[in-house]
Design a protein around this motif. Structure first.
Motif, PDB file in Angstrom:
ATOM      1  N   ARG A   1       1.108  -1.030   0.008  1.00  0.00           N
ATOM      2  CA  ARG A   1      -0.185   0.155  -0.140  1.00  0.00           C
ATOM      3  C   ARG A   1       0.355   1.366  -0.088  1.00  0.00           C
ATOM      4  NH1 ARG A   1      -5.297  -1.168   1.647  1.00  0.00           N
ATOM      5  NH2 ARG A   1      -5.191  -4.014   2.269  1.00  0.00           N
ATOM      6  N   ASP A   2       0.563   2.148  -0.750  1.00  0.00           N
ATOM      7  CA  ASP A   2       0.927   3.481  -0.989  1.00  0.00           C
ATOM      8  C   ASP A   2       1.080   4.734   0.452  1.00  0.00           C
ATOM      9  OD1 ASP A   2      -1.837   4.957  -1.019  1.00  0.00           O
ATOM     10  OD2 ASP A   2      -1.262   5.749  -2.785  1.00  0.00           O
ATOM     11  N   ALA A   3       1.040   5.782   0.813  1.00  0.00           N
ATOM     12  CA  ALA A   3       0.615   6.418   1.904  1.00  0.00           C
ATOM     13  C   ALA A   3      -1.058   6.607   1.974  1.00  0.00           C
ATOM     14  CB  ALA A   3       1.479   8.092   1.597  1.00  0.00           C
ATOM     15  N   ASN A   4      -1.163   6.366   1.414  1.00  0.00           N
ATOM     16  CA  ASN A   4      -2.895   6.411   1.038  1.00  0.00           C
ATOM     17  C   ASN A   4      -3.617   5.713   1.853  1.00  0.00           C
ATOM     18  OD1 ASN A   4      -2.313   9.317   0.566  1.00  0.00           O
ATOM     19  ND2 ASN A   4      -2.974   8.946  -1.260  1.00  0.00           N
ATOM     20  N   GLY A   5      -2.959   4.384   1.099  1.00  0.00           N
ATOM     21  CA  GLY A   5      -3.096   3.376   2.046  1.00  0.00           C
ATOM     22  C   GLY A   5      -4.518   2.451   0.469  1.00  0.00           C
ATOM     23  N   GLU A   6      -3.720   2.871  -0.653  1.00  0.00           N
ATOM     24  CA  GLU A   6      -4.457   2.476  -1.552  1.00  0.00           C
ATOM     25  C   GLU A   6      -3.029   1.098  -1.951  1.00  0.00           C
ATOM     26  OE1 GLU A   6      -7.119   3.501  -3.137  1.00  0.00           O
ATOM     27  OE2 GLU A   6      -7.411   4.706  -1.875  1.00  0.00           O
TER      28      GLU A   6
ATOM     29  N   GLN B   1       6.052   6.239   2.895  1.00  0.00           N
ATOM     30  CA  GLN B   1       5.311   6.990   3.985  1.00  0.00           C
ATOM     31  C   GLN B   1       6.495   8.736   3.211  1.00  0.00           C
ATOM     32  OE1 GLN B   1       2.954   6.570   6.929  1.00  0.00           O
ATOM     33  NE2 GLN B   1       2.788   4.461   6.646  1.00  0.00           N
TER      34      GLN B   1
ATOM     35  N   GLU C   1       9.686  13.856  -2.074  1.00  0.00           N
ATOM     36  CA  GLU C   1       8.922  14.575  -3.603  1.00  0.00           C
ATOM     37  C   GLU C   1      10.059  15.216  -4.580  1.00  0.00           C
ATOM     38  OE1 GLU C   1       6.532  13.500  -5.242  1.00  0.00           O
ATOM     39  OE2 GLU C   1       4.963  12.533  -2.866  1.00  0.00           O
TER      40      GLU C   1
END
Length: 275
Positions: free
Chosen positions: A213-218, A257, A261
């Motif tokens: 999962r990415d930082a957004n939980g996706e 996370q 950037e």
């Protein structure tokens, strides 16, 4: 079926680019040095059109003539390098894959969905357990793999429908080919948080996968472990390997996370043409 998809009818699709990629993708293990006629037959494009595309690709440095045949040049690898350079997950995951492979003594992989297939985006080899040579860029059907099951389990319904509509032929005697049974497997994978597939892609090939999962939980990728059935069984994977996969996937997610950037563009020698 033509290599030029139905999407080519979309008014926003640049057909010349679509055709160019169709020609590039026509080069594979079965046709590594095709003739112009063979490329035309495979892509269902006219010979004059294929000839113009090859000349353009030659000028850009992606193909070169070899007598009456054509070959890809190493320059095509830069396309894959740009993917790795602009997708932080590959860079982040690689050391985790290496540690996982060291702890288990088996190969570790990271894969993402691409249509009805999963594509390996990172991999650490330990043993070769499939008859095909699996490496970064290798594509396998989503319906018959633990990676595909995990990714489809967390995907939208339209994605699941696309996988089913693409066809689910039996690859072994154990392959799940019934759409209802396939959806049941996806439900099980989502409920359990992992998927184990035994001898569905190839006899004796056993694999387990968990979501990353990415930082957004996706869910953005699947982390997988693969082995041969002669060395392990599904119960062993559920008890001893899945916890390691979940731990590793969590570590990859934590690193994502804090991924800064920043620009990840490759610095390559300036050249006129497509990169």
């Amino acid at each position: 079926m033509s290599a030029i998809s139905e999407q080519g009818k979309d008014r926003d699709v640049i057909q010349s680019i679509e055709r160019g990629f169709a020609v590039l993708l026509a080069f594979d293990a079965d046709l590594p040095r095709p003739t112009l006629a063979e490329l035309a037959a495979r892509t269902e494009l006219s010979r004059p059109a294929v000839r113009r595309i090859l000349i353009t690709l030659q000028k850009l440095g992606y193909v070169e003539p070899d007598g009456s045949r054509w070959t890809l040049t190493p320059r095509v690898l830069t396309i894959g390098q740009h993917y790795a350079a602009t997708h932080g997950i590959v860079e982040v995951a690689q050391p985790h894959l290496m540690r996982l492979a060291e702890r288990t003594g088996e190969s570790a992989s990271l894969a993402q969905l691409d249509g009805a297939e999963v594509i390996y985006v990172a991999r650490v080899h330990v043993r070769r357990v499939l008859s095909l040579n699996v490496d970064v860029g290798t594509r396998v059907p989503a319906y018959a793999t633990s990676m595909g099951r995990v990714l489809a389990a967390y995907a939208e319904e339209s994605t699941v429908a696309r996988i089913i509509e693409a066809g689910m032929p039996a690859l072994t005697a154990w392959t799940v080919t019934d759409p209802v049974a396939f959806r049941d497997r996806l439900h099980d994978a989502r409920r359990a948080g992992y998927a184990i597939v035994d001898s569905e892609l190839e006899d004796g090939f056993l694999s387990a996968a968990v979501p990353v999962r990415d930082a957004n939980g996706e869910v953005i990728a699947a982390l997988a472990y693969s082995t041969a059935r002669g060395r392990h069984n599904a119960e062993d994977l559920a008890q001893n390997v899945v916890p390691l996969l979940l731990e590793t996937a969590s570590a990859i997610g934590a690193d994502l996370q804090v991924l800064p950037e920043r620009s990840r563009q490759l610095r390559v020698q300036e050249r006129s043409g497509f990169y």
